[in-house]
Design an enzyme around this catalytic site. Structure first.
Site, PDB file in Angstrom:
ATOM      1  N   LYS A  33       0.984  -1.257   0.058  1.00  0.00           N
ATOM      2  CA  LYS A  33       0.153   0.102  -0.048  1.00  0.00           C
ATOM      3  C   LYS A  33       0.890   1.485  -0.194  1.00  0.00           C
ATOM      4  CE  LYS A  33      -0.381  -0.004   5.096  1.00  0.00           C
ATOM      5  NZ  LYS A  33      -1.305   0.081   6.349  1.00  0.00           N
ATOM      6  N   ARG A 128     -10.389   0.321  14.664  1.00  0.00           N
ATOM      7  CA  ARG A 128     -10.117   1.056  13.383  1.00  0.00           C
ATOM      8  C   ARG A 128     -11.008   0.444  12.129  1.00  0.00           C
ATOM      9  NH1 ARG A 128      -4.290   1.278  11.107  1.00  0.00           N
ATOM     10  NH2 ARG A 128      -4.533  -1.045  10.473  1.00  0.00           N
ATOM     11  N   TYR A 242      17.051  30.024   8.009  1.00  0.00           N
ATOM     12  CA  TYR A 242      16.020  30.967   8.486  1.00  0.00           C
ATOM     13  C   TYR A 242      16.086  30.989  10.123  1.00  0.00           C
ATOM     14  CZ  TYR A 242      13.151  30.788   4.161  1.00  0.00           C
ATOM     15  OH  TYR A 242      12.887  30.671   2.957  1.00  0.00           O
ATOM     16  N   MET A 290      12.195  24.272   2.684  1.00  0.00           N
ATOM     17  CA  MET A 290      11.284  23.525   1.753  1.00  0.00           C
ATOM     18  C   MET A 290      12.101  22.838   0.740  1.00  0.00           C
ATOM     19  SD  MET A 290       8.158  24.777  -0.862  1.00  0.00           S
ATOM     20  CE  MET A 290       7.082  25.585   0.562  1.00  0.00           C
TER      21      MET A 290
END
Length: 344
Positions: A33, A128, A242, A290
Site C-alpha cells: 500500500k 479502526r 531561517y 522547503m
C-alpha cells in the site's frame, strides 16, 4: 541535476521478505500500500511476485488497480478498505478481493458481485476497521456459506512485544474465528516477530520488507543522495538559514544541498541528523527549508558533488527518531521530485 536520487535496492527487499518468511511455517504475503511504502508499488510488487509472493495487500481499490496492472492476472490482491461505494466495477474488472469490514459492505458485495471473492476483516480491539464481535456473530453464518478467502484482523501494539494488548487481541481473534474453515491472518511485521501463536495461515509483512522497525535485522532498501548546489566560506559569527538558528563558532565551509521538507525530509529533524560523504558524517545545520538544507563540510576537506542522507548507517528509523515520528512516515513521505533508480 538539481533533484535528489532515491535508489531502491530490490535485492535487499527480497532478502527482507525471505528472512520474514523463514520465521513462519505459513504463507507470507506482502503489503504494498501507499505506493509500496513510497518506493513504487509496481516495481516492488513485480519483484516480490518474481520471488514467489502470491498474495498482496493494498489500502484502497485504486491502489489495487495499479498493482494488478503491474502484475497481470494471477496473484491475489486484497483491499483493506473493503468494498466501498463506487468500487464495484474496479473490483470486478481487476479481480480484486475486498476485505469486507461491515454488514453494509457485505450486503453491497454479495448483491453487486455475487460469487466474487471476498475476505473478512474483524475488529479484535483496535477500533479502526472490521466487524466487532456482535456484528460478526450476526453475520458469521451467512458469511461462511459464501466461503471467504481470508478472515483477518490487525494488531494494535505488535511493535511492543510485552504489551498486554497483543494477548488480548489474540484471544479475541481465536474466539471470533473458532471453527471457521477459511484461512486466517493476524500478523503483519510485528506480529511475525511475536512468534508462531500469531502466524495462523497467512502473514502480511509491510514495513519490515522496506527496512523499517520493528524488524531489527532488516536490510536498508531505500537510499537517498542529494546534490550539492553551492558551497561557501563563513567567518566565525556568521549564521545559516531561517531565523539564524546556527552560528559558526569557527571559520567554516558550508554546503547547500537540494532537498528539504517538500521531499519528505521533515523540518523537525534539523541538527539531530547528518549527511554522509562515504563514511564521513557532515552535520546538518540551520533549519531544513522547503527545498534546501545547510551542511557543515568544514572537516570534509573537499567540496562534494552530492551527500547521502538515507544510508545503511542512517536508517529510516533514525531519521524518524530525529523527527519525532516513525519510519513509516519517512518512507511514505519521500517526495515526487526524487529521481528513482532501482537496483537488483
Amino acid at each position: 541535476m538539481a533533484t535528489a536520487t532515491l535508489t531502491i535496492d530490490l535485492a535487499a527487499l527480497i532478502r527482507n521478505w525471505k528472512a520474514l518468511d523463514a520465521k513462519t511455517n505459513c504463507e507470507t504475503a506482502a503489503v504494498v500500500k501507499a505506493n509500496g511504502y513510497g518506493l513504487g508499488a509496481g516495481r516492488v510488487a513485480r519483484s516480490l511476485a518474481n520471488a514467489g509472493v502470491r498474495k498482496f495487500f493494498v489500502a484502497a481499490v485504486e491502489e489495487g488497480v495499479e498493482v494488478r496492472q503491474a502484475l497481470g492476472p494471477g496473484p491475489e490482491i486484497n483491499v483493506f478498505s473493503g468494498h466501498m461505494s463506487g468500487d464495484t466495477d474496479m473490483i470486478h474488472d481487476m479481480q480484486l478481493t475486498p476485505m469486507v469490514n461491515s454488514i453494509d459492505q457485505m450486503l453491497r458485495h454479495v448483491e453487486s458481485l455475487p460469487g466474487h471473492d471476498f475476505g473478512v476483516q474483524l475488529d479484535t480491539g483496535m477500533n479502526r476497521l472490521g466487524m466487532e464481535p456482535a456484528e460478526w456473530a450476526a453475520l458469521r453464518e451467512i458469511v461462511e456459506k459464501q466461503t471467504p478467502t481470508l478472515v483477518m484482523s490487525h494488531l494494535a501494539c505488535a511493535d511492543e512485544p510485552d504489551h498486554p494488548m497483543n494477548a488480548i487481541q489474540l484471544r479475541s481473534f481465536l474466539e471470533m474465528t473458532q471453527g471457521i474453515d477459511a484461512p486466517r491472518s493476524l500478523a503483519a511485521t510485528g506480529g511475525i516477530l511475536l512468534g508462531p501463536d500469531y502466524h495462523f495461515d497467512v502473514t502480511r509483512p509491510g514495513v519490515g520488507l522496506y527496512g523499517g522497525m520493528p524488524f531489527e535485522d532488516a536490510e536498508a532498501v531505500a537510499h537517498v543522495s542529494i546534490p550539492v548546489i553551492q558551497c561557501r566560506d563563513l567567518d566565525e559569527g556568521e549564521t545559516v538559514g531561517y531565523s539564524n538558528t546556527w552560528t559558526a563558532e569557527r571559520p567554516s565551509r558550508v554546503a547547500t544541498i537540494a532537498a528539504g521538507y517538500a521531499d519528505g525530509l521533515i523540518r523537525k529533524m534539523g541538527a539531530d541528523v547528518s549527511v554522509f560523504h562515504g563514511s564521513v558524517a557532515c552535520p546538518v545545520i540551520g533549519r531544513i527549508s522547503m527545498d534546501m538544507i545547510g551542511v557543515d563540510i568544514t572537516d570534509l576537506g573537499e567540496d562534494p558533488r552530492e551527500l547521502d542522507i538515507l544510508t545503511e548507517d542512517q536508517t529510516v528509523d533514525m531519521l524518524a527518531d530525529a523527527a519525532g515520528t516513525i519510519g513509516y512516515e519517512i518512507l511514505t513521505s519521500l517526495g515526487g521530485r526524487y529521481t528513482r533508480r532501482y537496483s537488483s
